[in-house]
Enzyme design. Structure first.
Site, mmCIF file in Angstrom:
data_model
loop_
_atom_site.group_PDB
_atom_site.id
_atom_site.type_symbol
_atom_site.label_atom_id
_atom_site.label_comp_id
_atom_site.label_asym_id
_atom_site.label_seq_id
_atom_site.Cartn_x
_atom_site.Cartn_y
_atom_site.Cartn_z
ATOM 1 N N GLU A 41 -58.884 -63.877 -74.350
ATOM 2 C CA GLU A 41 -59.550 -63.036 -73.370
ATOM 3 C C GLU A 41 -59.404 -61.604 -73.881
ATOM 4 O O GLU A 41 -58.308 -61.172 -74.214
ATOM 5 C CB GLU A 41 -58.868 -63.144 -71.994
ATOM 6 C CG GLU A 41 -59.616 -62.318 -70.952
ATOM 7 C CD GLU A 41 -58.883 -62.202 -69.618
ATOM 8 O OE1 GLU A 41 -57.718 -62.604 -69.532
ATOM 9 O OE2 GLU A 41 -59.504 -61.684 -68.666
ATOM 10 N N ARG A 266 -46.092 -72.296 -76.076
ATOM 11 C CA ARG A 266 -46.323 -70.975 -76.635
ATOM 12 C C ARG A 266 -45.065 -70.497 -77.347
ATOM 13 O O ARG A 266 -43.972 -70.993 -77.125
ATOM 14 C CB ARG A 266 -46.717 -70.005 -75.525
ATOM 15 C CG ARG A 266 -45.665 -69.871 -74.424
ATOM 16 C CD ARG A 266 -45.704 -68.554 -73.678
ATOM 17 N NE ARG A 266 -46.934 -67.830 -73.778
ATOM 18 C CZ ARG A 266 -47.834 -67.702 -72.787
ATOM 19 N NH1 ARG A 266 -47.599 -68.288 -71.635
ATOM 20 N NH2 ARG A 266 -48.921 -67.001 -72.958
ATOM 21 N N LYS A 276 -48.676 -60.211 -72.252
ATOM 22 C CA LYS A 276 -49.634 -59.104 -72.260
ATOM 23 C C LYS A 276 -49.287 -58.052 -71.224
ATOM 24 O O LYS A 276 -49.404 -56.860 -71.467
ATOM 25 C CB LYS A 276 -51.037 -59.641 -71.977
ATOM 26 C CG LYS A 276 -51.714 -60.264 -73.164
ATOM 27 C CD LYS A 276 -53.169 -60.571 -72.815
ATOM 28 C CE LYS A 276 -53.844 -61.359 -73.922
ATOM 29 N NZ LYS A 276 -55.204 -61.753 -73.524
#
Length: 567
Positions: A41, A266, A276
RNA sequence: UGCCCUGUAGUGUAACCGGCAACACGUCUGAUUCUGGAUCAGAAGAGUUCAGGUUCGAGUCCUGACGGGGCAGCCA
């Protein structure tokens, strides 16, 4: 067991995703195709965790002679920006991957997505709901209690269609209503409790501008985008496990080609943060110099720090892929750069914390040119010249007036070798009125020049040095972990992760003394400063007049380890 | 007190259809070295969360506990 056909032994799959792919290949599930995608994204900069995903997706495609797309998952205009799509492309490219002409945006599919949403309505599988956000939360139930049906759930197909079209046409204000899938409000999987498909949001989209005032949600968009692109294996992180039934539901209901979603853990790294939101905070609150601050675990930060794409890729290979969450030691990343730079970076000499040596038996004003090897691991890198003069600098830590045990560098009456030069002996320590050492007076042995066969004497240490008259000054920046705690997220009540920031993560040292050959270096050039570590010309602040070097990583250092143990 | 996922040396991963646990990082020796780097040789370190069960044989299969993670955005 036969040993005659070793070459035919099939490569053993080294992670669970390869096992799945091998199996799919065997059963011809996707006609032998492997087609992955990396779907960021564009709402932030990529970090080392994304690098793992990039290497996985592109790496798998390469290994199986398949393809990997780059697709921007841009369905939320309020958070997304072209600045991020540009940086993402640059980072993926820098890592060494090529998506060729397969650069896609979920927003490219908005028309198709809208059409499919209408189709779902026509099938009686979606409805327009006017519950407020609060109401909807209440109707959703809890993790342990089922939800209840929305009062708008039984609208007629025509009514739903008309309302949805009006939603699209901008007849309703933001948030007035949403389009929902009609699944099962009592599902134990909360994602299946009539999830939202479209919301009204008047926001300027970085690509579609103001064409739309309704935007599709992730769950609806992602599976369809994968399907449109004919993806075979849709890899994502663990937190989407509960979304997989929904991923499948949309494609089944719509009768579309069905890729399979596979979730993996992850990456987590100790002594840093990889979210983020947190990275954004570090940037916005100026805890760091920006997304490309060399202390940041962002790709752009690592790049500016001096990491190589090879090192990052190798690291991704090292950590592997699995389904169990884990925390990788920063030491592995460091190992990976050292390994690559050891074989590729030219050596040079630099003195960070200088103390002057006067070689009393070397003639004043004389300059001797010595030859130094650029990279002992790679003969093709050749040699360079180094000037040797009466006054030189060595590292202050390389001298001890009263040597502690196991210290075998310079001290009064002791001999050491100067790298690529001569053996010297320390005769006198000169101090100022405060007792600080200002100079060391040494004598050199002219018979001990490096490379001469007459030289047979053994000394315990070799020191790096630079000529005091021929060297030049530079700024050197030493980096340490951004956080003091292995897990920066563990904080006491009332504190937050930024309280764990390491105040010594950046040390700027001015007036470091560098050997003259370093003058010719360009932005981004990497060197090993002998005995110190790997350094890189800073791409942001370094100029001819004011050279700046970043320390990428130290050399493996057994001496500090010994010191720590003795203490 | 719902559902999903997960649990193998200090760390990260491996072990094909059950056959006596491997690799990498790290650690520790020693050799070598004009970088206390690199290299080379070697060592220590887990009996696979626990308890049962099936089997000649279980990290792999079954049952049950326990630990860890995720899910209740009109975020992704």
């Amino acid at each position: 067991m036969s040993e005659s056909n070793i070459s035919e032994t099939p490569k053993v799959a080294s992670n669970f995703i390869k096992v799945i792919i091998n199996d799919d290949l065997k059963t011809n599930k996707y006609d032998g195709r492997v087609h992955t995608r990396f779907p960021p994204e564009p709402n932030g900069y990529l970090h080392i965790g994304h690098a793992k995903s990039i290497c996985l997706n592109f790496g798998l495609a390469k290994e199986y002679a398949g393809l990997c797309n780059l697709r921007f998952d841009d369905t939320n205009p309020t958070k997304e920006d072209v600045e991020y799509v540009d940086s993402i492309k640059e980072d993926v490219r820098w890592l060494g991957f090529d998506w060729e002409d397969r650069e896609y945006f979920a927003s490219d599919y908005f028309d198709r997505l809208y059409e499919l949403a209408e189709q779902l309505i026509l099938k009686g599988k979606a409805f327009v709901c006017e519950l407020t956000q609060d109401q909807m939360r209440q109707y959703r139930g809890t993790l342990t209690e089922p939800g209840i049906n929305s009062p708008f759930r039984d609208r007629t197909i025509d009514e739903n269609l008309e309302l949805f079209r009006k939603m699209k046409n901008g007849d309703f204000p933001d948030g007035a209503m949403v389009l929902r899938a009609k699944i099962d409000m009592s599902s134990p999987n909360v994602n299946m409790r009539d999830p939202i498909i479209y919301r009204i949001r008047r926001d300027h989209h970085h690509r579609t501008g103001d064409k739309w005032c309704i935007y599709p949600m992730y769950d609806f968009t992602h599976c369809i985008s994968d399907s449109i692109e004919f993806i075979t294996h849709s890899l994502c992180t663990l937190e989407f496990e509960n979304n997989r039934p929904l991923y499948d539901w949309f494609l089944i209901e719509l009768g579309l080609y069905r890729p399979q979603q596979i979730e993996f853990a992850r990456l987590n790294l100790n002594f840093t943060v990889l979210s983020k939101r947190k990275l954004l905070k570090l940037v916005e609150d100026n805890f760091v110099d920006g997304w490309d601050d060399p202390r940041m675990p962002t790709i752009t930060g690592l790049r500016r720090r001096g990491y190589t794409p090879e090192a990052v890729r190798n690291f991704a290979e090292m950590v592997g892929v699995a389904k169990a969450d884990s925390i990788v030691d920063m030491g592995m990343l460091e190992f990976s750069v050292r390994k690559h730079l050891n074989s590729t970076a030219n050596r040079a000499m630099a003195v960070l914390n200088p103390v002057k040596i006067v070689i009393t038996n070397f003639p004043e004003g004389q300059k001797e040119i010595l030859e130094a090897v650029n990279n002992p691991e790679d003969e093709s890198k050749g040699v360079r010249n180094i000037p040797f003069t009466r006054e030189i600098f060595i590292e202050r830590e390389d001298f001890m007036e009263e040597p502690q045990k196991k210290f075998f560098r310079l001290s009064p009456g002791r001999e050491v070798r100067l790298r690529y030069a001569y053996i010297i002996m320390c005769n006198e320590v000169i101090k100022d009125e405060h007792g600080n050492i200002t100079e060391l007076h040494c004598t050199y042995d002219a018979e001990t020049k490096s490379g001469t066969s007459s030289e047979t004497r053994k000394v315990k240490a070799t020191l790096h040095w630079v000529s005091a008259s021929e060297c030049f000054d530079a700024e050197v920046r030493l980096y340490d972990n951004l956080f003091m705690k292995e897990n920066p997220n563990s904080v006491e009540d009332g504190k937050e992760f930024t309280d764990n920031l390491n105040p010594d993560s950046l040390k700027i040292i001015s007036n470091c003394k560098l050997e003259p050959s370093l003058r010719d270096s360009n932005s981004g050039d990497r060197f090993q400063f002998e005995r110190l570590g790997y350094f890189c010309v800073d791409s942001k602040h370094s100029t001819l007049d004011h050279p700046v070097f970043n320390r990428i990583v130290t050399l493996k250092d057994t001496w500090t380890k010994i010191q720590a143990k003795e203490a």
